[in-house]
Design a protein around this motif. Structure first.
Motif, PDB file in Angstrom:
ATOM      1  N   THR A 116     -15.832 -28.403 -20.239  1.00  0.00           N
ATOM      2  CA  THR A 116     -15.057 -27.639 -21.161  1.00  0.00           C
ATOM      3  C   THR A 116     -16.089 -27.245 -22.441  1.00  0.00           C
ATOM      4  N   ASN A 117     -15.954 -26.187 -23.160  1.00  0.00           N
ATOM      5  CA  ASN A 117     -16.646 -25.758 -24.290  1.00  0.00           C
ATOM      6  C   ASN A 117     -15.811 -26.103 -25.326  1.00  0.00           C
ATOM      7  N   TYR A 118     -14.377 -26.482 -25.357  1.00  0.00           N
ATOM      8  CA  TYR A 118     -13.615 -26.403 -26.209  1.00  0.00           C
ATOM      9  C   TYR A 118     -13.288 -25.192 -27.163  1.00  0.00           C
ATOM     10  N   VAL A 119     -13.603 -23.939 -26.393  1.00  0.00           N
ATOM     11  CA  VAL A 119     -13.287 -22.583 -27.139  1.00  0.00           C
ATOM     12  C   VAL A 119     -12.635 -21.902 -25.952  1.00  0.00           C
ATOM     13  N   ASP A 120     -13.257 -21.381 -25.069  1.00  0.00           N
ATOM     14  CA  ASP A 120     -12.821 -20.171 -24.233  1.00  0.00           C
ATOM     15  C   ASP A 120     -13.330 -20.366 -22.887  1.00  0.00           C
ATOM     16  N   LYS A 121     -14.167 -21.370 -22.504  1.00  0.00           N
ATOM     17  CA  LYS A 121     -14.842 -21.614 -21.229  1.00  0.00           C
ATOM     18  C   LYS A 121     -14.500 -22.750 -20.291  1.00  0.00           C
ATOM     19  N   ARG A 181     -15.624 -20.123 -16.001  1.00  0.00           N
ATOM     20  CA  ARG A 181     -14.319 -19.308 -15.969  1.00  0.00           C
ATOM     21  C   ARG A 181     -13.861 -19.188 -17.410  1.00  0.00           C
ATOM     22  N   THR A 182     -13.413 -17.825 -17.564  1.00  0.00           N
ATOM     23  CA  THR A 182     -12.698 -17.827 -19.014  1.00  0.00           C
ATOM     24  C   THR A 182     -11.303 -18.245 -19.067  1.00  0.00           C
ATOM     25  N   VAL A 183     -11.179 -18.806 -20.234  1.00  0.00           N
ATOM     26  CA  VAL A 183      -9.628 -19.496 -20.363  1.00  0.00           C
ATOM     27  C   VAL A 183      -8.958 -18.870 -21.611  1.00  0.00           C
ATOM     28  N   LYS A 184      -7.816 -18.817 -21.637  1.00  0.00           N
ATOM     29  CA  LYS A 184      -6.962 -18.215 -22.873  1.00  0.00           C
ATOM     30  C   LYS A 184      -6.759 -19.258 -24.068  1.00  0.00           C
ATOM     31  N   ASP A 185      -7.061 -20.350 -23.414  1.00  0.00           N
ATOM     32  CA  ASP A 185      -6.735 -21.542 -24.672  1.00  0.00           C
ATOM     33  C   ASP A 185      -7.902 -22.712 -24.485  1.00  0.00           C
TER      34      ASP A 185
END
Length: 327
Positions: free
Chosen positions: A87-92, A100-104
């Motif tokens: 995780t990038n701890y932002v949006d990925k 993958r783009t994530v919302k949280d």
């Protein structure tokens, strides 16, 4: 009066510091062969099952990776087919080579049979069909403002998906109809109560769940729990081993019955590891080796900087830009 108060404060501070107690074993041995190897850099982040180094290489049960994660990503899990989840701890969310783009902000994730189970930093849990990108299940849980860094990942067990939450619960979702079938409150009342460990004892199909303050055993027959202030917990075969804040090391059955225990006065255990016997790393630079039946123990010299991050995985202990392999 002002100077008197300052003097009293200084005296109290000095007294408190001077009265601090440390573990001091009577007999210490140096007769242990430790294969010590260097690491390319220090640990920058970690959870219960792995870590990310400053140079973006990762540590898993397979050792230190040859590859590096993209800048800004931290390890969180490994899939059954060997892909790294980060995780990038932002949006990925990185899954193998796919972003993958994530919302949280994702803090925990697992994958099986094309289903992605995630836990977000706002304590929302979600089950996603990776092929269609469709949400199969989602639940918004109360915010948890204080968490232990050892956040457990979701667990796929047969036709069930177990979501360890940040507020001391396990939400069990059916993989057949994507609906919640059970909600288990492990430790809902303490300040630091996220799930830090989630293991299955295969022989009895018993789920062992732990928060920093409690262990819960969930079997087909019953749910049992015991309160402990945990330093660390590992499961080996049919037994559970825990280290507590007050210096105890305890061996438990799957039913949470205490088989054996030892108390080490003032000891601060950083991590537990298991080879043919149990090892505990203590903050003052010692390794405690306890026989499987808990009848014998040996304390060895082991110098390390207890300010550094350290993680034990399998028979290896990683710390301070190096690692050792336990005999």
């Amino acid at each position: 009066m002002k100077y008197l108060l300052i003097s009293l404060s200084t005296l109290l501070l000095f007294t408190a510091c001077s009265s601090k107690k440390y573990y001091e074993p009577e007999d210490v041995s140096s007769n242990i062969e430790l294969n010590k190897e260097s690491m390319s850099s220090s640990i920058k982040s970690m959870n219960k099952i792995g870590a990310t180094l400053d140079d973006n290489k990762i540590i898993t049960k397979n050792g230190i990776s040859e590859f590096e994660l993209p800048e800004g990503f931290d390890f969180i899990n490994v899939t059954d087919d060997g892909r790294i989840i980060a995780t990038n701890y932002v949006d990925k969310l990185l899954i193998g080579n796919e972003e993958r783009t994530v919302k949280d902000v994702v803090v925990a994730a697992s994958i099986k049979n094309g289903k992605l189970a995630v836990v977000y930093s706002n304590n929302t849990i979600e089950l996603i069909d990776m092929n269609s990108d469709k949400t199969l299940f989602k639940e918004y849980l109360p915010l948890s403002l204080a968490n232990d860094t050892r956040i457990a990942n979701p667990y796929f067990m047969g036709n069930l998906i177990l979501f360890p939450t940040l507020n001391g619960k396990v939400i069990i979702v059916s993989a057949l109809n994507n609906e919640s079938v059970k909600n288990i409150a492990v430790d809902p009342d303490n300040e630091f109560n996220n799930i830090i460990s989630l293991n299955v004892i295969e022989s009895t199909q018993t789920l062992i769940v732990a928060s920093p303050n409690k262990i819960v055993s969930i079997s087909p027959k019953e749910i049992l729990s015991k309160e402990y202030d945990l330093r660390d917990i590992i499961v080996n075969k049919e037994n559970i081993y825990i280290a507590t804040i007050d210096g105890q090391i305890i061996k438990l059955t799957a039913n949470l019955e205490e088989v054996a225990k030892k108390k080490y006065k003032y000891a601060k255990i950083h991590a537990l590891a298991f080879t043919d016997s149990l090892y505990a790393v203590e903050s003052q630079g010692f390794i405690i080796n306890i026989s499987e039946d808990f009848k014998q123990d040996t304390v060895y010299d082991f110098g390390f900087d207890n300010e550094e991050r350290m993680i034990a995985i399998g028979n290896r202990i990683y710390f301070d830009s190096k690692y050792i392999t336990l005999p």
